[in-house]
Scaffold this active site. Structure first.
Site, PDB file in Angstrom:
ATOM      1  CG  HIS A   1      -1.639   1.193   1.393  1.00 29.35           C
ATOM      2  ND1 HIS A   1      -2.904   1.335   1.006  1.00 29.35           N
ATOM      3  CD2 HIS A   1      -1.600   2.252   1.831  1.00 29.35           C
ATOM      4  CE1 HIS A   1      -3.415   2.428   1.503  1.00 29.35           C
ATOM      5  NE2 HIS A   1      -2.335   3.282   1.978  1.00 29.35           N
ATOM      6  CD  GLU A   2       2.032   3.529   3.583  1.00 30.32           C
ATOM      7  OE1 GLU A   2       2.145   4.649   3.162  1.00 30.32           O
ATOM      8  OE2 GLU A   2       0.996   3.154   4.515  1.00 30.32           O
TER       9      GLU A   2
ATOM     10  CG  HIS B   1       0.467   6.174  -0.665  1.00 35.68           C
ATOM     11  ND1 HIS B   1      -0.626   6.675  -1.275  1.00 35.68           N
ATOM     12  CD2 HIS B   1      -0.038   5.603   0.393  1.00 35.68           C
ATOM     13  CE1 HIS B   1      -1.642   6.322  -0.555  1.00 35.68           C
ATOM     14  NE2 HIS B   1      -1.349   5.656   0.671  1.00 35.68           N
TER      15      HIS B   1
ATOM     16  CD  GLU C   1      -4.757   6.587   2.196  1.00 36.03           C
ATOM     17  OE1 GLU C   1      -4.357   5.286   2.595  1.00 36.03           O
ATOM     18  OE2 GLU C   1      -3.721   7.270   2.249  1.00 36.03           O
TER      19      GLU C   1
END
Length: 646
Positions: free
Chosen positions: A170-171, A174, A245
């Site tokens: 997930h990070e 980003h 997100e």
């Protein structure tokens, strides 16, 4: 969505952020002038006019504080993500700044390296927020070169490897999609907007002797207006962060090819939130809330993150209960579990291969056990489960079925549907004249679900060396048995294709490893294979749904493999479509086939009532692994007892 699309979106989000900031700054200037004008009138009612340059001075001070605060914070942020990680109370564990202090941190470094390879980016610095027990993480940095990934100690101790991989993926989303650069700008802008409140607070505070000046009224007004700046900062965070997100969650599923990783992490965070254990201790946590994996604030439209339950529902396709966020024992994350992840292959698959290799070593050691100990073990097995000894004996005799009639009788018996008298009668006709048919049939009946498919495959592999006429006769007999009742089940069709595949002989290594396509370009044949498997894996769900609606398992598989790509219209394929799809899926890269199998199996287990596949679903997935020349995923391999070679 492609990389250029993400770049365009990030640039558009940056422009939108700057426009919103400019609008907020104008409103803030008007609000400050209005409040200070009101305070001035109340304080000096006899004054006939405003002081000279009153509004100009107020405007200049607002611009000075807001823009100056932004500029000052941007200067501090020039160092990149490391500055943010220090603000959050982190400690670097990447070389040469630091080194992993324990097995938890060692596993984190391995996961970050694997995902960096999968995303084709330089590995960022890895930081640990060692004072935080809540499960959380963030990524920060202007570029990949100065980026960091920070994970709380609670995440290291309470997440499994797959769940930690989902959070880190997930990070990485980003980082890859340019969100961290946007978030760094957002830190500076929000910091500037809060400077007015900070200045007003300094005017309200008493001096060293405890006295307050008349400026306290102006300070209170500035604090009131400054709170509007704080509110505007929250709105800016929510405006640019919430949809990013959702994209990062979907990308995490795409990078890891698993919904159980990030899904399990969010479910454990939901458990911590319910127990009020999700609070971050660091005083800077609120100002950095838009960076974190989840935000603790529950302020609806002001929150920088979507609601936790909504994120979980989008990942799974339906509401899912929380998971207990218990502390897990540390495990050594040494090779082969730490082999680099290529093309998004699920790393747990490599771990499963390692476990199977270890199991083979254990079996080899067991083969050298003294006869006395062997007999003692057999007596213990019989005492605990008499049927287990019978099954084991039948499995042992199956290893000696080498003759053509034995193999024929056993293969055809393994195709029979329990209780189907038409198929049983056809089997008796096909084995008429073979004296040992009854004994073979009795042993096949004794085999458990865990060994039927392994025996079936090994018998076909032995038969592959037989003359062509014998193999053709076996296929024709199998067709007659499966069609004896006028109906061929989806599992029968899969077994028929497995027979054709294995009777053709071993696949040359070059062909087995061949293929030049990733998963996404083969979306159509993969959707056909998934829909056909749904006739077995999701059979109960199909009975309860209208013909035009796809079952939850199919939808979850599509989302896990294809991300946001539109799902094709749902239809149940027939046998001809299955054959064509298997042929087209043969172009899949060898490293991508385990990804496909892992996704099928993980989601099937997740949706299974008891968290375990039924025999028919397991056999269907195993058949597909054979057809795609792919090793069995660990979840599937655990349900079978392989037949020892003879």
């Amino acid at each position: 969505m492609r990389f250029r699309d993400h770049q365009d979106q990030a640039q558009a989000a940056t422009r939108r952020l700057l426009l919103l900031f400019a609008a907020v700054l104008v409103l803030l200037v008007l609000a400050v002038n209005g409040v200070l004008a009101l305070i001035y009138r109340l304080s000096f009612p006899w004054a006939a006019d405003w002081p000279r340059f009153f509004f100009e001075t107020n405007t200049g001070l607002v611009l000075l504080f807001v823009l100056g605060g932004c500029w000052f914070e941007m200067l501090r942020l020039r160092e990149g993500g490391a500055h943010v990680a220090r603000l959050a109370g982190g400690r670097c564990i990447s070389e040469p700044e630091g080194r992993p202090g324990d097995l938890y941190e060692k596993r984190l470094l391995n996961v970050v390296d694997e995902l960096a390879i999968a995303c084709n980016v330089q590995p960022p610095q890895v930081w640990v927020l060692h004072r935080e027990d809540a499960i959380n993480a963030f990524a920060a940095g202007w570029q990949v070169d100065d980026a960091v990934v920070a994970v709380t100690r609670g995440a290291l101790e309470r997440l499994t490897r797959d769940e930690l991989q989902g959070v880190v993926a997930h990070e990485f989303s980003h980082l890859v999609h340019g969100d961290t650069r946007l978030n760094m700008r957002l830190i500076g802008l929000v910091w500037g907007l809060q400077m007015i409140y900070t200045f007003g607070h300094s005017l309200v505070e008493p001096d060293e002797r405890g006295h307050r000046s008349l400026a306290v009224f102006f300070g209170a007004g500035l604090m009131a207006v400054g709170s509007l700046g704080w509110l505007a900062g929250r709105l800016l965070k929510a405006a640019v962060s919430r949809q990013r997100e959702f994209l990062a969650d979907a990308s995490a599923v795409k990078f890891t090819r698993s919904v159980q990783g990030i899904g399990g992490a969010l479910r454990k965070i939901a458990d911590q939130a319910w127990r009020r254990q999700d609070r971050l201790r660091n005083v800077q946590a609120e100002s950095l809330s838009h960076l974190f994996f989840v935000s603790r604030l529950r302020w609806g439209s002001l929150d920088s993150h979507p609601p936790l339950q909504e994120r979980i529902r989008r990942i799974y396709g339906h509401a899912v209960d929380p998971l207990p966020a218990r502390q897990l024992a540390p495990q050594d994350d040494d090779a082969p579990d730490t082999q680099p992840m290529q093309q998004g292959v699920v790393l747990s698959f490599a771990a499963g291969v390692a476990r199977r290799v270890s199991a083979e070593v254990v079996q080899a050691a067991a083969a050298a056990t003294p006869p006395e100990a062997e007999r003692h073990d057999a007596v213990q097995r019989a005492a605990l489960d008499p049927a287990a000894d019978t099954r084991q004996a039948a499995l042992g005799r199956a290893g000696y079925w080498q003759g053509p009639m034995e193999r024929r009788a056993a293969v055809l018996a393994l195709l029979l549907t329990p209780g189907n008298m038409a198929e049983l009668k056809a089997w008796q006709q096909e084995t008429d004249g073979f004296a040992g048919a009854a004994a073979v049939f009795a042993d096949v009946e004794r085999l458990g679900d865990a060994s039927r498919m392994p025996v079936f495959e090994q018998l076909l592999q032995r038969s592959a060396a037989a003359p062509v006429a014998e193999r053709r006769a076996l296929l024709e007999a199998a067709r007659r048995i499966m069609g004896a009742d006028g109906h061929a089940s989806p599992l029968d069709r899969l077994r028929w294709l497995v027979m054709r595949h294995l009777l053709a002989g071993p696949t040359p290594r070059a062909l087995a490893a061949g293929g030049d396509q990733d998963i996404e370009p083969l979306a159509e044949p993969i959707s056909v294979l998934t829909a056909f498997l749904a006739r077995v894996v999701a059979a109960d769900a199909l009975l309860q749904l209208p013909p035009s609606e796809a079952p939850p398992w199919y939808r979850a598989v599509w989302r896990g493999l294809m991300g946001d790509r539109p799902m094709p219209a749902w239809r149940l394929p027939d046998g001809d479509a299955l054959v064509q799809a298997v042929h087209q899926a043969g172009r899949l890269k060898a490293v991508q086939r385990p990804v496909l199998l892992c996704t099928w199996c993980e989601l099937a287990v997740q949706l299974a009532p008891q968290g375990r596949l039924d025999a028919a679903s397991a056999d269907a997935l195993r058949a597909m692994a054979v057809l795609l020349d792919s090793p069995l995923p660990p979840l599937l391999a655990a349900q079978y007892q392989e037949l020892e070679g003879r």
